[in-house]
Design a protein around this motif. Sequence first.
Motif, PDB file in Angstrom:
ATOM      1  N   LEU A   1      15.203   4.470 -13.164  1.00  0.00           N
ATOM      2  CA  LEU A   1      15.424   5.740 -12.486  1.00  0.00           C
ATOM      3  C   LEU A   1      16.916   6.059 -12.445  1.00  0.00           C
ATOM      4  CD1 LEU A   1      12.991   5.312  -9.456  1.00  0.00           C
ATOM      5  CD2 LEU A   1      12.538   6.379 -11.676  1.00  0.00           C
ATOM      6  N   PRO A   2      17.265   7.341 -12.515  1.00  0.00           N
ATOM      7  CA  PRO A   2      18.677   7.725 -12.587  1.00  0.00           C
ATOM      8  C   PRO A   2      19.363   7.686 -11.225  1.00  0.00           C
ATOM      9  CG  PRO A   2      17.323   9.678 -12.523  1.00  0.00           C
ATOM     10  CD  PRO A   2      16.362   8.512 -12.584  1.00  0.00           C
ATOM     11  N   GLU A   3      20.649   7.933 -11.243  1.00  0.00           N
ATOM     12  CA  GLU A   3      21.386   8.083  -9.993  1.00  0.00           C
ATOM     13  C   GLU A   3      20.766   9.214  -9.166  1.00  0.00           C
ATOM     14  OE1 GLU A   3      25.963   6.925 -10.663  1.00  0.00           O
ATOM     15  OE2 GLU A   3      25.293   8.635 -11.860  1.00  0.00           O
ATOM     16  N   PHE A   4      20.789   9.031  -7.862  1.00  0.00           N
ATOM     17  CA  PHE A   4      20.309  10.039  -6.908  1.00  0.00           C
ATOM     18  C   PHE A   4      18.819  10.329  -7.030  1.00  0.00           C
ATOM     19  CE2 PHE A   4      24.706  11.327  -8.119  1.00  0.00           C
ATOM     20  CZ  PHE A   4      25.350  11.095  -6.913  1.00  0.00           C
ATOM     21  N   ASP A   5      18.039   9.400  -7.592  1.00  0.00           N
ATOM     22  CA  ASP A   5      16.632   9.741  -7.784  1.00  0.00           C
ATOM     23  C   ASP A   5      15.947  10.002  -6.444  1.00  0.00           C
ATOM     24  OD1 ASP A   5      14.465   9.804 -10.039  1.00  0.00           O
ATOM     25  OD2 ASP A   5      13.526   8.905  -8.288  1.00  0.00           O
ATOM     26  N   THR A   6      15.066  10.987  -6.467  1.00  0.00           N
ATOM     27  CA  THR A   6      14.390  11.422  -5.248  1.00  0.00           C
ATOM     28  C   THR A   6      13.555  10.319  -4.607  1.00  0.00           C
ATOM     29  OG1 THR A   6      13.038  13.219  -4.351  1.00  0.00           O
ATOM     30  CG2 THR A   6      12.349  12.307  -6.461  1.00  0.00           C
ATOM     31  N   LEU A   7      13.097   9.341  -5.379  1.00  0.00           N
ATOM     32  CA  LEU A   7      12.306   8.257  -4.815  1.00  0.00           C
ATOM     33  C   LEU A   7      13.070   7.537  -3.704  1.00  0.00           C
ATOM     34  CD1 LEU A   7       9.688   6.468  -5.042  1.00  0.00           C
ATOM     35  CD2 LEU A   7      11.074   4.944  -6.466  1.00  0.00           C
ATOM     36  N   ALA A  39       4.176  14.441  -1.769  1.00  0.00           N
ATOM     37  CA  ALA A  39       5.093  13.843  -2.732  1.00  0.00           C
ATOM     38  C   ALA A  39       5.544  12.434  -2.361  1.00  0.00           C
ATOM     39  CB  ALA A  39       6.332  14.730  -2.885  1.00  0.00           C
ATOM     40  N   PHE A  40       5.552  12.117  -1.054  1.00  0.00           N
ATOM     41  CA  PHE A  40       6.135  10.855  -0.593  1.00  0.00           C
ATOM     42  C   PHE A  40       5.247  10.066   0.368  1.00  0.00           C
ATOM     43  CE2 PHE A  40       9.753  13.663  -1.478  1.00  0.00           C
ATOM     44  CZ  PHE A  40      10.540  12.863  -2.271  1.00  0.00           C
ATOM     45  N   ASP A  75       0.837  -1.206   0.000  1.00  0.00           N
ATOM     46  CA  ASP A  75       0.000   0.000   0.000  1.00  0.00           C
ATOM     47  C   ASP A  75       0.868   1.252   0.000  1.00  0.00           C
ATOM     48  OD1 ASP A  75      -2.386  -1.466   0.095  1.00  0.00           O
ATOM     49  OD2 ASP A  75      -2.466  -1.430   2.285  1.00  0.00           O
ATOM     50  N   LEU A  76       1.882   1.264   0.863  1.00  0.00           N
ATOM     51  CA  LEU A  76       2.776   2.418   0.943  1.00  0.00           C
ATOM     52  C   LEU A  76       3.559   2.585  -0.353  1.00  0.00           C
ATOM     53  CD1 LEU A  76       4.141   2.046   4.592  1.00  0.00           C
ATOM     54  CD2 LEU A  76       2.452   3.686   3.755  1.00  0.00           C
ATOM     55  N   ASN A  77       3.998   1.476  -0.915  1.00  0.00           N
ATOM     56  CA  ASN A  77       4.724   1.524  -2.179  1.00  0.00           C
ATOM     57  C   ASN A  77       3.884   2.166  -3.272  1.00  0.00           C
ATOM     58  OD1 ASN A  77       5.050  -0.180  -4.948  1.00  0.00           O
ATOM     59  ND2 ASN A  77       7.055   0.198  -4.030  1.00  0.00           N
ATOM     60  N   ARG A  78       2.666   1.700  -3.428  1.00  0.00           N
ATOM     61  CA  ARG A  78       1.822   2.227  -4.503  1.00  0.00           C
ATOM     62  C   ARG A  78       1.433   3.686  -4.253  1.00  0.00           C
ATOM     63  NH1 ARG A  78       3.791  -2.129  -6.198  1.00  0.00           N
ATOM     64  NH2 ARG A  78       2.577  -3.528  -7.515  1.00  0.00           N
ATOM     65  N   ALA A  79       1.205   4.052  -2.996  1.00  0.00           N
ATOM     66  CA  ALA A  79       0.882   5.450  -2.695  1.00  0.00           C
ATOM     67  C   ALA A  79       2.024   6.358  -3.107  1.00  0.00           C
ATOM     68  CB  ALA A  79       0.580   5.611  -1.207  1.00  0.00           C
ATOM     69  N   THR A  80       3.254   5.971  -2.750  1.00  0.00           N
ATOM     70  CA  THR A  80       4.402   6.805  -3.088  1.00  0.00           C
ATOM     71  C   THR A  80       4.644   6.839  -4.585  1.00  0.00           C
ATOM     72  OG1 THR A  80       5.432   6.406  -0.942  1.00  0.00           O
ATOM     73  CG2 THR A  80       6.877   7.128  -2.711  1.00  0.00           C
ATOM     74  N   LEU A  81       4.529   5.696  -5.263  1.00  0.00           N
ATOM     75  CA  LEU A  81       4.710   5.689  -6.715  1.00  0.00           C
ATOM     76  C   LEU A  81       3.679   6.581  -7.408  1.00  0.00           C
ATOM     77  CD1 LEU A  81       5.460   1.937  -7.530  1.00  0.00           C
ATOM     78  CD2 LEU A  81       7.087   3.805  -7.240  1.00  0.00           C
ATOM     79  N   ALA A  82       2.455   6.557  -6.925  1.00  0.00           N
ATOM     80  CA  ALA A  82       1.423   7.410  -7.524  1.00  0.00           C
ATOM     81  C   ALA A  82       1.787   8.880  -7.374  1.00  0.00           C
ATOM     82  CB  ALA A  82       0.074   7.123  -6.874  1.00  0.00           C
ATOM     83  N   ARG A  83       2.266   9.253  -6.203  1.00  0.00           N
ATOM     84  CA  ARG A  83       2.574  10.663  -5.956  1.00  0.00           C
ATOM     85  C   ARG A  83       3.855  11.101  -6.659  1.00  0.00           C
ATOM     86  NH1 ARG A  83       0.486  11.023   0.351  1.00  0.00           N
ATOM     87  NH2 ARG A  83      -1.118   9.405   0.051  1.00  0.00           N
ATOM     88  N   GLN A  84       4.724  10.132  -6.922  1.00  0.00           N
ATOM     89  CA  GLN A  84       5.958  10.425  -7.652  1.00  0.00           C
ATOM     90  C   GLN A  84       5.774  10.299  -9.169  1.00  0.00           C
ATOM     91  OE1 GLN A  84       9.373  11.195  -6.737  1.00  0.00           O
ATOM     92  NE2 GLN A  84       8.289  11.981  -4.946  1.00  0.00           N
ATOM     93  N   HIS A  85       4.533  10.098  -9.612  1.00  0.00           N
ATOM     94  CA  HIS A  85       4.221   9.979 -11.039  1.00  0.00           C
ATOM     95  C   HIS A  85       4.988   8.822 -11.685  1.00  0.00           C
ATOM     96  CE1 HIS A  85       1.775  13.632 -11.221  1.00  0.00           C
ATOM     97  NE2 HIS A  85       2.647  14.145 -10.374  1.00  0.00           N
TER      98      HIS A  85
END
Length: 346
Positions: free
Chosen positions: A254-260, A196-197, A6-16
Motif C-alpha cells: 500500500l502507498p503512503e497515506f493509504d486510507t486503510l 468502507a471501514f 474478524d475486524l481485520n478481515r471485515a475491513t480488508l474485504a470492504r477496502q477491496h
Amino acid sequence: MLTLRDLNRATLARQHLLAPSPRSPGEVVAAVAGLQAQEPRPPYLGLWARLASFERSEAHAALHERALVRATMWRGTLHLVTAEDFAAFRPLLTPVLGGALAARFPGVSFDGVLEAAGELLAEGPMTFNELRPRLLERFPDINERALGYAVRMGSPLIMAPTGDPWSFPRDAAFGVPGIELAPAPVERLIERHLAAFGPATVADVQAWSGLSGLKPVMYGMPLERLRDDRGRELFDVPGAPLPGGSVAAPVRFLPEFDTLLLGFADRSRVVDPGFAVTTKNLRVRAVYLVDGFVAGTWQLKRTARAATVLLSPFLDVPVATLEEEALRLLAFAEPDATTHTVRIAP
C-alpha cells in the motif's frame, strides 16, 4: 463478539484488499470512501493494490472528465473522490474546515478573502504560488500563508489535472469545481464510513471524517450494534461483509497515506500500535501487509535504469514471500526501468 482478526478481515474485504476487485476505478474509489491524495502518485498505487486490472489511463481519463476529483476533504486533507461524493459530502465538512481555519488564525475574518479568491479563480485554475500574491495585493495586512490556507479550507475547490504521468504536477493548480454541491444528510456519511471501514466505533467515524458529535446521530440510526473482544460497542450497516478471521489474506503493498491506515481512531485492527508507520512530520509511510496486518514499510528507489523496492521489516518475513507482489508493484509504478529488484533496506 468480534475478534481482532474478524475486524481485520471485515475491513480488508470492504477496502477491496482481500481479493482483487473487478470493478472500475470510480466504483472502488466510491466503495472505499475516497483515497487520500496528499501527493499525486499514492492514489494510483492505492487503486492498483485493489483492482484486478488497472491502467493509469483509466484514472487519468476519469479525472479529466471530472468523474473523479482531487480535493480537500476528510480532516482537511487532499483526497481522490468521486464527483458525486464531492458534491454530497464537501458541504458537510464546511464547519470542520472553517473551525480549523479559525483555530489557526483566531480573530481574523477571511470572508472578503474567499470572495476575492472566487473572483480570481473564475478566470481559471491557479497554483497557490500564483494566487497568494494576487490576494496579498488586496489584503496586505493578512499573512501570505494565511491567505492560501484560508482558500484551501474555506473554498470547495478541486485540483486541475494535467498531462503529467500521475495526472498532477507537484505544484498543482486549484480551480472552481464546476460541480453543483448537493449536501447529503450526515447519516449517509456515517453509512459510507461503516460500509468502507466497519464495524467501527463512534470515535473511528469521527476520527476519519473530522466531524464531532456523531454519537447521538448513530444511536438514532437503524445500524447493527456489535461488540469486540475488548467489550467496545461497534456499529455497522446491515448486511455488510463479515468474512471471519480465518479467511486468508494475501500480501499487499500500500502507498503512503493509504486510507486503510487513516480510517480509525484505533488502528490496531491493521497495525500493531508499537510499529512506527507515521513520521514526526505526520507522513504516513508506505506499508506492506502480511496475513492482513502491517509487517513493514517500503520505499521505491529509482536510478536511470533500475527500480528497487526497499523493505524495512517490523516482522521477520522472508523476502521470497513478498517478492512476487513487490515485483508486480514495480512493473506498474516503474514500467520503463530495465531492472526491477527487491531487497531489505540497510
